[in-house]
Structures are given as C-alpha cells and as structure tokens.
Design an enzyme around this catalytic site. Structure first.
Site, PDB file in Angstrom:
ATOM      1  N   GLU A 107      -9.828   3.373   6.766  1.00 52.14           N
ATOM      2  CA  GLU A 107      -9.036   3.659   7.963  1.00 52.14           C
ATOM      3  C   GLU A 107      -9.877   4.189   9.112  1.00 52.14           C
ATOM      4  O   GLU A 107      -9.638   3.849  10.273  1.00 52.14           O
ATOM      5  CB  GLU A 107      -7.900   4.630   7.615  1.00 52.14           C
ATOM      6  CG  GLU A 107      -6.940   4.111   6.546  1.00 52.14           C
ATOM      7  CD  GLU A 107      -6.302   2.780   6.928  1.00 52.14           C
ATOM      8  OE1 GLU A 107      -6.377   2.364   8.099  1.00 52.14           O
ATOM      9  OE2 GLU A 107      -5.718   2.145   6.030  1.00 52.14           O
ATOM     10  N   HIS A 121      -7.529  -3.306  14.779  1.00 48.37           N
ATOM     11  CA  HIS A 121      -7.650  -2.437  13.610  1.00 48.37           C
ATOM     12  C   HIS A 121      -7.470  -3.251  12.329  1.00 48.37           C
ATOM     13  O   HIS A 121      -8.289  -3.181  11.401  1.00 48.37           O
ATOM     14  CB  HIS A 121      -6.594  -1.331  13.711  1.00 48.37           C
ATOM     15  CG  HIS A 121      -6.611  -0.341  12.598  1.00 48.37           C
ATOM     16  ND1 HIS A 121      -7.101   0.935  12.752  1.00 48.37           N
ATOM     17  CD2 HIS A 121      -6.180  -0.412  11.308  1.00 48.37           C
ATOM     18  CE1 HIS A 121      -6.984   1.599  11.622  1.00 48.37           C
ATOM     19  NE2 HIS A 121      -6.418   0.797  10.723  1.00 48.37           N
ATOM     20  N   GLU A 122      -6.397  -4.041  12.291  1.00 48.89           N
ATOM     21  CA  GLU A 122      -6.120  -4.815  11.072  1.00 48.89           C
ATOM     22  C   GLU A 122      -7.152  -5.917  10.869  1.00 48.89           C
ATOM     23  O   GLU A 122      -7.521  -6.224   9.726  1.00 48.89           O
ATOM     24  CB  GLU A 122      -4.711  -5.410  11.132  1.00 48.89           C
ATOM     25  CG  GLU A 122      -3.606  -4.384  11.373  1.00 48.89           C
ATOM     26  CD  GLU A 122      -3.661  -3.184  10.448  1.00 48.89           C
ATOM     27  OE1 GLU A 122      -4.022  -3.366   9.263  1.00 48.89           O
ATOM     28  OE2 GLU A 122      -3.345  -2.069  10.895  1.00 48.89           O
ATOM     29  N   HIS A 182     -10.169  -4.586   9.230  1.00 43.80           N
ATOM     30  CA  HIS A 182      -9.925  -4.357   7.803  1.00 43.80           C
ATOM     31  C   HIS A 182     -10.247  -5.585   6.948  1.00 43.80           C
ATOM     32  O   HIS A 182     -10.462  -5.453   5.739  1.00 43.80           O
ATOM     33  CB  HIS A 182      -8.461  -4.001   7.577  1.00 43.80           C
ATOM     34  CG  HIS A 182      -8.158  -2.541   7.623  1.00 43.80           C
ATOM     35  ND1 HIS A 182      -8.881  -1.602   6.925  1.00 43.80           N
ATOM     36  CD2 HIS A 182      -7.162  -1.853   8.262  1.00 43.80           C
ATOM     37  CE1 HIS A 182      -8.366  -0.405   7.132  1.00 43.80           C
ATOM     38  NE2 HIS A 182      -7.322  -0.526   7.942  1.00 43.80           N
ATOM     39  N   GLU A 216       0.846  -1.192   0.000  1.00 42.57           N
ATOM     40  CA  GLU A 216       0.000   0.000   0.000  1.00 42.57           C
ATOM     41  C   GLU A 216       0.889   1.252   0.000  1.00 42.57           C
ATOM     42  O   GLU A 216       1.811   1.346   0.807  1.00 42.57           O
ATOM     43  CB  GLU A 216      -0.898   0.018   1.247  1.00 42.57           C
ATOM     44  CG  GLU A 216      -1.978   1.071   1.171  1.00 42.57           C
ATOM     45  CD  GLU A 216      -2.909   1.037   2.384  1.00 42.57           C
ATOM     46  OE1 GLU A 216      -4.114   1.245   2.208  1.00 42.57           O
ATOM     47  OE2 GLU A 216      -2.435   0.797   3.508  1.00 42.57           O
ATOM     48  N   GLU A 226      -2.956  -4.464   6.508  1.00 48.59           N
ATOM     49  CA  GLU A 226      -4.074  -5.396   6.489  1.00 48.59           C
ATOM     50  C   GLU A 226      -4.062  -6.351   5.300  1.00 48.59           C
ATOM     51  O   GLU A 226      -5.111  -6.643   4.707  1.00 48.59           O
ATOM     52  CB  GLU A 226      -5.394  -4.608   6.495  1.00 48.59           C
ATOM     53  CG  GLU A 226      -5.682  -3.790   5.241  1.00 48.59           C
ATOM     54  CD  GLU A 226      -5.199  -2.358   5.285  1.00 48.59           C
ATOM     55  OE1 GLU A 226      -5.721  -1.532   4.519  1.00 48.59           O
ATOM     56  OE2 GLU A 226      -4.309  -2.063   6.098  1.00 48.59           O
TER      57      GLU A 226
END
Length: 867
Positions: A329, A306-307, A310, A128, A275
């Site tokens: 995000e 968080h990941e 995703h 990314e 992710e």
C-alpha cells in the site's frame, strides 16, 4: 475455536507444509436473480512436504455437500469454524469441495446488488483480506500462490469478467430455476494469491481500447452499470491508465505482467478500489453523475494509478504475510503521486501538494492515536490486519518512501525496484528483500534507516530556533527535533530519527511570499546547527521541510507564524501553502493553536487559495474544529462566522467555477440562519439562483440533507426527491436525510435499522449512520451513548467485519465531548473484555474525545485571554 480467524503461526506452519499448484473453480450463478446461495465446486491440487501430515483449507459457507481428498470421501460434517480438516495428506494431493456459498450485501465475498433503475442483478467479488473463502475453498494466505481457472455458469446475456481474458460463452442451457444460462470457461491465471482473484458478472456495459507500446498490445476495458453509462467518461479513464502504463513500465523496467487490464466500476464497494490482477474493481461513485470539482478527478486519477502500480507491487510480487501489507500500500500510494507529478502530460503535476494536504494529514492523525504502530506492523492474525488498512500503512509508509528516495536518490531507488521485480516475479517477499535490492543499487546501508523509520512508532516534531543580532541578522539557526511521548497504551518508545529536509526562506513582496533561497540538509539528533544561514538577514518566513521531503510535524517560529497568519494565501506555489495549512491544522488538533484562531487564519487565507483540493480540505477542517475543538460556549458564534463567510464566498465566486461549487457545499454543511436556510430551500425549489451554480442531482441531495437536519424538510419532501432520483444513490441519500431529521422518532428509527436489524446493505447502513450523527443535535443523541456501549460487543460478534466496523466507528458517541464519555468508555473497556480488533477501534474513538477536550480547553483559554 478459530471462528473465521487465522493466526500468523498457523499460516507459517501451513506454508512450510504445502505447495499449491492449481485451482479449478466452478461457480453456478444461475440463482443470482433470486439471491440466497450459489453452488461452488473447487478442485485444488497441491503437494505436502511431509506425507501423512494434517492440514486444513478455508471456507465460509452455509453448507458443504461433498469433500473428496485423493479420491476418498470425507465427512462434510467435519467442516466447522470456517475450516475443512485435511487428514493424512499424500505427497501429491487433489481435493474436491462442493459447497453452497452465500451472496452478500456487505461488500465482502460475492456481493449482490439489484439496481432500482432497471431491476437487474449485478455481482462482484471483494476478497482482500480473507474473503475468497466465501466463494470457493482456498488456502487463504498470500504466500500460497497458485494458478486459478474459473468456469462460470450465469444468466444468458450477462457479461462475465475475471482475471484472465473473457472467453466467448459456450452453449445455451436452461437451469433448474428456469433461467436461460451460458457457461464461461476462463484460461488459468499466472501464479497469484487468492485475495487478488476476481469475478464480476451481470449486464454490465463496457468500453474498450488498448495500450500499445511497440509490439506490446494490452487490451483495456472500462465497465459500469447501464444506468451509469451516460456519465462514464471512459476516455479520461483510459488517458490516465495509459499515462500510468508508460511511466511504470519505464521506471520498473518490467512489462505489465498480465494478459489484459479491465477496470470495473461496481456498486456498493467498501474501499476506493481493489487491485485484482487484470480486473480492478472501483467504487462507482467515481462515475460522476453530477458536477464535481477538479479535486475529485485528481482523486480518481490517483486511485487508477494506485491500483495499476499494484499490478507489479502486490500482484506480481506479493508480501509473504500481512506484516508487510505496508509494502503493497505504501509503494502504490507513493507511485500514484510520483507518477502524477512527473509523467509527461499529467493534468495534476502538483500531486505532492495533495499528498501533503490529505495523505500526510491522515498519517499524522493516525500516528498520534493509542493504536499507533510501526509501519512494519506486527500482524498476529487476520483480525489484526483487517483494522490495519490505516493512515500508517498507506500514508506514513508512502511519506517514508518519499524520504527514502531523497536519501538514496531517485535513480538508485528505481534501479533497486527494477532488480526486486526481476528477482522475485510471481513470488513472495519480505521487507529485507526490497531493502537488499535498494542497498545494492544505492551503496547505502539501510539497516539503521529501516530500524529508525519502519520498526518504530510515533512522529517527530521539528522546530526552528533562531537567534538574531541587533542588526536583524541570524546569529544562530538550529533545527530542534522532539520525540513526543507515545499516547498512553501505545506500544514502544518515542525515538528521534534522521531526516532529510529542505529549509525554505521566503520574503513578503507586495503581499506575495516568494522563496528566495532553499537549503537541503540532514537533520539528526535533538539539535542540528545550520551554519549556512548565519549572517543572513532574517527572512519573513522560514519554512522547515520545504518541498515536504520528510515525515515530521513542522512548527513555525513566532515571527513566521505571524506573517503566515496574515498572508497564507500569498505563497506563489501551492506546496508551501499546503504545508502551512497542515501545520496550522496540526497545531489546532494539539491545542497549540486555539480553534477560534484557526478559524481566523482560515478566513484570512482561504480566499486566496487557488488549489481546490486544499480549499475543500480546509473547509472540512474548519467545520470539524468548530464542532469538536471550540469552547462550547463560543461554538455558535464561530459557526455563525463561518456560515456567513461561506455564503459570502459562494455569492462572490466565479460563476460555474469549482470554488463556487465547493462553497455551496460548505454552506450546505453549516447553514443556520433563516436567510441561509431560505437560500438553500430556494435553490432546491428553483425559486432562488446563484449565477452559474448547477443545482444538479448530487447538490440537490446535499441541500435537502441540511434542510432535513434543521427541520425545514419533512418525509414528504424526502419522498418527492427520491421519486426524482430513484436510483441506488438516491436511496442512500434518502436514508441520510431521514436519519438526519431532528426528532426522537427519526433517531429511534435509524438506530433500530442499523443496530437492531441486519437488513441494510453496507451503503444504506453507512448513509443512515451519516444522517444519524448530526453535530447540531447533541442533546437528541445523548441517550444513545449508553445504548452504544450496551450493543457494541454483540455487533462485533454477530456482524461481518465491514458492517461491524461501520457501526463501531460511526455510532461511537463522538459528539458527546465530555469526561463522562471517557469514563463510560473506560468502564466498558474494563468490563466487556473485547477482542483486540474491537478494543482498538473503541480506544481510537476514545482518543478523539480526549483530544477534543484538550483543544476545547485551549480555545477557552484563548477566549478568556482575549476578553
């Protein structure tokens, strides 16, 4: 000439023309131990809506050996500017590209790292935003999804992990370079975007478990380098991961969409984590090799969650173009916090306190820069998005989602999310797709909300206006909303917005601030009357936006501020304390509260602050206030007060506690007297002791860095410490110490290593920059302001994005707080004709100088008034 850029219009045109079916990618990594290049062979099958049309595929590589389109060879020399032209496409196409791609040491593409502990080579990918094209030819945009099947040749005995489950390697062979190799052939993935494909290879070690829920069984793996294995607390990682699986699958009403879930702690990783579908990479500083505070464990857990979020929001359903990066995000950031706050058995139920204290502070700071932008940013090209992983995209967006949840109700919010996943699984979406699902679930029209919150920039300020009668009762209570003008150079206009907030009423009882009532209401327009409070006795503290429902800067009325200044640590709950800390810090940054008064507030309240994350944030903010926002004539006096307080708190803290460690680090950041430096030196040498304080590997480097920066530790001391800890982390710390030494020679060596050479890895460069910029060495650093402006454009044009951004932001003369620095920046901006992304980074740095000048003036005025 596009270089390595890609515009939104080019991507849209290509997406209208092409539908990509599948990639077969063969990578020969038998050269990994030597470095240099590796052979990459890509076969991609795709259709074209208009036969006979032309297009292109993306690739960043030293050379292309073969291009074959539909059986016909194309000239490899046609490869230029990171693109391979594809002329005269058929309705159905097959493209084969054979290239020599390069290993990197920048954390982009296929990163190669040699561990000094075992001499072994470790690889991982980071794609990314646009870096899959550094490893294989790809249509590098998120809406051209496809299946990906990797075949990897790698040294025998290695571990190879990708998005699909790891197969048993086939056969033994000997490569042309004499390496014994094996071949791993992975099953194709589901339809995903190129930027979330992944490959991790090397002699990593793994720990395995599974997530089980009824008939569902998802294999779990946690990996790291062997040199970190003794520190890998895999059970704790698995526990948080399983908690996230339970929570997200229930809230999303959609099973985890991939075949397995691996988490790989990898070296020299630029972000917190990435992710990649089913193969999340995380920075291996999250494998704690020394004692850390509970805030570090909370931060790691937040990153893990968080990941994991995703996997649904970003991987299963992906934005069409990077305009909607915030959807990925912001949602993941909101999801990590709400999961920690609500999941049964969570170790961090006060996650919204951390969110208010850290994420929203980041958002407020970013939203007041000249580069502020709407949450839904206008992303014209890849260079735009690469500098847009910022506090608005992550933290403001998540704050606004929290406000949206309060606005539509949490049940309706998640019902809308469930419909969104079911409707768009494996596809690409725009903002309107999510809002449509939320409108259906909630029955609310969100168009006006979206326009006010997502399509405008800037931040509102909420203030209470309280009028009392002669009996001390509230005669009128009004919430005033302001929309400060956007910074000069920012696009758009300031607007007032609708807010859903709570007002908390607190009384001071025996030194404790206790909430006695709470009123929730909608605030809209410049004035909102609150009749529910009329006739009540005025409480000790009135706190707007209690529970932190909305995104706005909050101000305390004069009486509340006076009580909070003396009793901030008296709140019984952590969240209102965090809100008051954040408000005081924001007032300091805005020049409404003198930096010396912020120091006084911190000294009066921090001793009673129980939340270790808040303590550490306040410690960092006090240090920044003293370095940048105080009157230079008073600065040393303020630093001396803070250093003395840090030493006092260190010696008084409970033995072995998180607070003790935090104060040891705070003292090491600011120690200045002979006695304080003697204490640091004694702790390092083992001749001094603070009961319960473990002077372990990381703390030793922290102590040595300060001793080096003050001239108390020389090269011999640094080399001796490196011999004790000759690891990758040790080498980075040594680079910081060497650059921190207070000599012209040390600064020249550091500057040359970073700016005049490109030999440093991303982490060693970052460490060198950190050591170079020492707040106590302003005079020594002054000559480098001119050197910076002479070099920065060439740096941008010749280095990779990650490497150049480190230099542009890290070496800006931020410590030279003066009008001369502003003028030099303006002169460079006027003459250098920088690219938009470069201009943005320099303009943001310039804004820091202007803010510091304003705050210093306020502090100077406060000092004069006190005198």
């Amino acid at each position: 000439m596009p270089g390595t850029n890609l515009t939104r219009e080019e991507a849209r045109t290509r997406a209208d023309l092409l539908h990509v079916d599948a990639y077969d990618i063969e990578l020969d990594l038998s050269s990994a131990r030597e470095g240099g290049t590796f052979r990459s062979t890509t076969v991609v099958r795709f259709t074209a809506a208009t036969p006979g049309a032309d297009s292109f595929i993306d690739l960043v590589a030293p050379s292309v050996e073969e291009i074959t389109l539909n059986g016909a060879p194309l000239d490899p020399a046609s490869f230029t500017d990171s693109r391979i032209p594809l002329p005269n496409l058929a309705a159905e196409n097959e493209l084969r590209v054979v290239a020599d791609c390069a290993y990197t040491n920048t954390g982009e593409g296929l990163h190669r790292f040699v561990d000094p502990v075992d001499g072994e080579t470790y690889l991982y990918t980071q794609f990314e935003v646009p870096d899959a094209r550094r490893v294989f030819a790809s249509f590098e945009q998120p809406d051209l999804k496809a299946t990906f099947a990797f075949t990897v040749t790698a040294p025998k005995g290695w571990v190879v992990v990708s998005n699909s489950p790891t197969p048993v390697p086939a056969g033994d062979d000997t490569a042309s370079n004499g390496q014994d190799v094996q071949v791993w052939t992975f099953e194709p993935t589901g339809r995903i975007s190129s930027y979330i494909t992944a490959l991790v290879a090397g002699p990593y070690v793994g720990v395995f478990d599974s997530y089980e829920n009824g008939e569902q069984k998802v294999p779990l793996g946690v990996y790291c380098r062997p040199s970190l294995r003794e520190f890998l607390d895999a059970d704790a990682v698995f526990a948080v991961t399983k908690q996230g699986f339970d929570y997200f699958q229930e809230k999303f009403d959609f099973r985890y969409p991939f075949a397995k879930y691996d988490q790989l702690f990898v070296p020299e990783f630029n972000a917190g984590a990435m992710e990649n579908a089913g193969a999340v990479t995380l920075r291996d500083q999250y494998v704690f090799r020394s004692k850390v505070t509970d805030a570090a464990y909370e931060s790691r857990a937040a990153t893990i969650l968080h990941e994991l979020a995703h996997m649904w929001f970003g991987d299963l359903v992906t934005m069409e173009w990077w305009n909607d990066l915030w959807l990925n995000e912001s949602f993941a950031t909101f999801a990590e916090a709400v999961c920690q706050a609500e999941a049964p058995g969570s170790k961090w139920p006060n996650s919204w306190t951390t969110f208010a204290n850290q994420m929203k502070t980041w958002a407020y700071r970013q939203d007041q820069l000249p580069s502020t932008h709407p949450i839904m940013a206008d992303i014209n090209d890849l260079e735009d998005v690469q500098v847009n992983f910022d506090g608005i995209t992550y933290a403001k967006g998540a704050s606004v989602l929290k406000q949206l949840v309060a606005y539509v109700g949490q049940d309706a919010f998640f019902q809308g999310v469930q419909a969104y996943f079911k409707r768009h699984a494996w596809g690409n979406t725009r903002l309107s797709d999510l809002l449509g699902a939320l409108e259906e679930a909630s029955g609310r029209d969100l168009k006006a909300w979206s326009k006010a919150w997502l399509e405008t920039a800037g931040i509102n300020v909420l203030r209470p206006a309280i009028v009392l009668n002669t009996d001390g009762e509230i005669e009128s209570f009004t919430v005033l909303q302001e929309a400060p003008a956007l910074p000069a150079g920012a696009k758009g206009e300031a607007v007032l917005r609708p807010h859903r907030i709570a007002i908390g009423l607190y009384e001071l009882v025996d030194g404790t601030l206790v909430r006695t009532d709470r009123i929730e209401l909608d605030v809209d327009g410049p004035r909102t009357e609150v009749p529910e409070l009329v006739g009540r006795h005025r409480p000790a503290v009135v706190l707007l936006n209690d529970d932190d429902l909305s995104y706005a800067k909050i101000r305390l009325d004069e009486d509340s501020l006076a009580v909070v200044t003396e009793n901030l640590g008296g709140f019984t709950e952590s969240l209102p304390r965090a809100l008051c800390w954040a408000s005081a810090w924001d007032m300091t940054r805005d020049g409404e509260l003198a930096a010396r008064d912020y120091l006084s507030l911190a000294l009066s309240g921090i001793g009673r602050e129980t939340d270790i994350g808040v303590v550490q944030s306040v410690q960092r903010q006090v240090k920044l206030a003293l370095d940048a926002y105080t009157d230079p004539a008073w600065r040393e006096q303020g630093l001396a007060r803070w250093a003395a307080a840090a030493e006092e708190h260190l010696l008084a803290a409970e033995a072995g506690s998180d607070h003790q460690l935090a104060w040891a680090r705070a003292l090491a950041a600011v120690a200045r007297t002979d006695g304080q430096l003697d204490l640091l030196a004694g702790l390092l040498a083992g001749t001094a002791e603070v009961k319960g304080l473990a002077v372990d590997t990381e703390l030793r480097w922290t102590l040595l860095t300060r001793l080096a920066a003050t001239g108390r530790a020389d090269e011999a001391a640094i080399a001796a410490e490196l011999e004790r800890d000759n690891t990758a982390a040790g080498q980075e710390h040594a680079a910081t110490c060497r650059a921190a030494r207070p000599t012209a020679e040390a600064k020249a060596e550091a500057w040359a290593a970073v700016v005049e050479s490109d030999a440093l890895t991303n982490y060693v460069q970052e460490a060198t920059i950190a050591g170079f910029q020492q707040a106590d060495q302003r005079e020594l650093l002054a000559p480098y302001a001119a050197k910076y402006f002479a070099a920065v454009k060439e740096v941008w044009e010749t280095r990779s994005h990650e490497i150049s951004q480190q230099i542009i932001v890290g070496l800006y003369p931020a410590l030279q707080v003066s009008q001369e620095t502003v003028d030099a920046t303006d002169a460079w901006l006027a003459s250098a004709e920088p690219a938009p992304a470069l201009r943005r980074q320099v303009v943001e740095a310039r804004a820091g100088i202007e803010r510091a000048l304003k705050a210093q003036a306020a502090d100077r005025a406060a000092g004069s008034s006190a005198a």
